[in-house]
Design an enzyme around this catalytic site. Structure first.
Site, PDB file in Angstrom:
ATOM      1  N   HIS A  24      11.686 127.006 -72.532  1.00  0.00           N
ATOM      2  CA  HIS A  24      12.769 127.640 -71.755  1.00  0.00           C
ATOM      3  C   HIS A  24      12.875 126.920 -70.405  1.00  0.00           C
ATOM      4  O   HIS A  24      11.863 126.526 -69.819  1.00  0.00           O
ATOM      5  CB  HIS A  24      12.472 129.132 -71.549  1.00  0.00           C
ATOM      6  N   GLU A  47      20.775 125.635 -74.301  1.00  0.00           N
ATOM      7  CA  GLU A  47      21.008 126.479 -73.130  1.00  0.00           C
ATOM      8  C   GLU A  47      21.286 125.601 -71.915  1.00  0.00           C
ATOM      9  O   GLU A  47      20.332 125.142 -71.254  1.00  0.00           O
ATOM     10  CB  GLU A  47      19.777 127.324 -72.836  1.00  0.00           C
TER      11      GLU A  47
HETATM   12  C1  PEP Z   1      18.080 132.935 -71.071  1.00  0.00           C
HETATM   13  O1  PEP Z   1      17.282 133.275 -70.222  1.00  0.00           O
HETATM   14  O2  PEP Z   1      17.679 132.333 -72.064  1.00  0.00           O
HETATM   15  C2  PEP Z   1      19.492 133.227 -70.872  1.00  0.00           C
HETATM   16  C3  PEP Z   1      20.356 132.676 -71.669  1.00  0.00           C
HETATM   17  O3  PEP Z   1      19.813 134.062 -69.836  1.00  0.00           O
HETATM   18  P1  PEP Z   1      21.270 134.713 -69.532  1.00  0.00           P
HETATM   19  O4  PEP Z   1      21.808 135.217 -70.841  1.00  0.00           O
HETATM   20  O5  PEP Z   1      20.992 135.814 -68.571  1.00  0.00           O
HETATM   21  O6  PEP Z   1      22.119 133.632 -68.974  1.00  0.00           O
END
Ligand code: PEP
Length: 256
Positions: free
Chosen positions: A104, A174
């Protein structure tokens, strides 16, 4: 979303909810999903509580036979030994976990985790029978300098070098600039990167593996934007942070 891959909606609680709050929250989520006629054959739901909550969540999900999978937010690359503060993948399997998030961006940044460390964590998770959820994504600076796909594709390639070829994994794209910002990528932007990631999986692991692997989008996913992501052919679900801590919102995401 494809006809052959089971969508996965994953809730990353981050460092929120103690074990008592987690028990109450899990129960409420299960009721909410039941009221919304959630069908686990159509969508898989996994929650990722803090380590200290996992036993309580396991007790309630097993006792009440809830259709919720669980996972950890991180895992050690080592199996056991003198690694103070780390958690072995074997311990997580014993706690009923199915998944472990690795890489992450908050751990890459705050704990200096490199692609190689992340890849070894994924390998350790897989060796213990967990499916690693491999997080990759570009920063705003990377986006400006290299475009959207270059950094996540290279993070994927570097991590895969450490992971046995047969190990199942979930990839979570992400973009760092979208996490917790309230500003998600557009579905088209996310699709472009997820397509490039699937092409890299095809090149490195073969077409069958790439076709079977779920690629999630994460970054400010909410009930109001999930449908757009799920309409894209290479996006198989979402890794949800903030919105996974609101029972109704998360239920509506699951019901996209
Ligand atoms: C995450 O922490 O993986 C994430 C996507 O956070 P958020 O949905 O709050 O942007």
């Amino acid at each position: 979303m494809s006809a052959t891959r089971l969508p996965l909606i994953a809730g990353n609680w981050k460092m929120n909810l103690n074990h008592l709050e987690a028990t109450a929250f899990t129960q409420k989520l299960a009721w909410s999903l039941r009221d919304a006629k959630y069908d686990p054959a159509e969508v898989e739901v996994a929650i990722f509580p803090p380590f200290t909550d996992l036993r309580s969540v396991q007790v309630i999900t097993e006792a009440e036979k809830l259709s919720l999978k669980t996972g950890a937010q991180d895992v050690s690359e080592h199996e056991s030994g003198a690694y103070t503060g780390d958690i072995s993948a074997k311990f997580l399997t014993k706690l009923g976990c199915s998944y472990a998030i690795v890489g992450h961006s908050e751990r890459r940044e705050g704990h200096h985790e490199t692609d190689e460390i992340v890849g070894r964590k994924a390998a350790a998770a897989a060796a213990a029978g967990l499916v690693p959820v491999l997080c990759i994504g570009e920063t705003a600076e990377d986006l400006k300098q290299h475009g959207a796909a270059a950094v996540p594709v290279s993070q994927l390639e570097n991590a895969l070098a450490e992971i046995p070829a047969e190990a199942e994994l979930v990839v979570a794209y992400e973009p760092v600039w979208a996490i917790g910002s309230g500003s998600a990528a557009t579905p088209e932007q996310a699709q472009e990167v997820c397509k490039a990631l699937r092409e890299k999986l095809t090149e490195l692991r073969g077409a069958d593996f790439a076709e079977a692997t779920r690629i999630l989008y994460g970054g400010s996913v909410k009930a109001e934007n999930i449908a757009g992501f799920m309409a894209e052919p290479d996006i198989d679900g979402a890794l949800v942070g903030g919105a996974s801590l609101k029972v109704d919102e998360f239920t509506n995401i699951v019901k996209f």
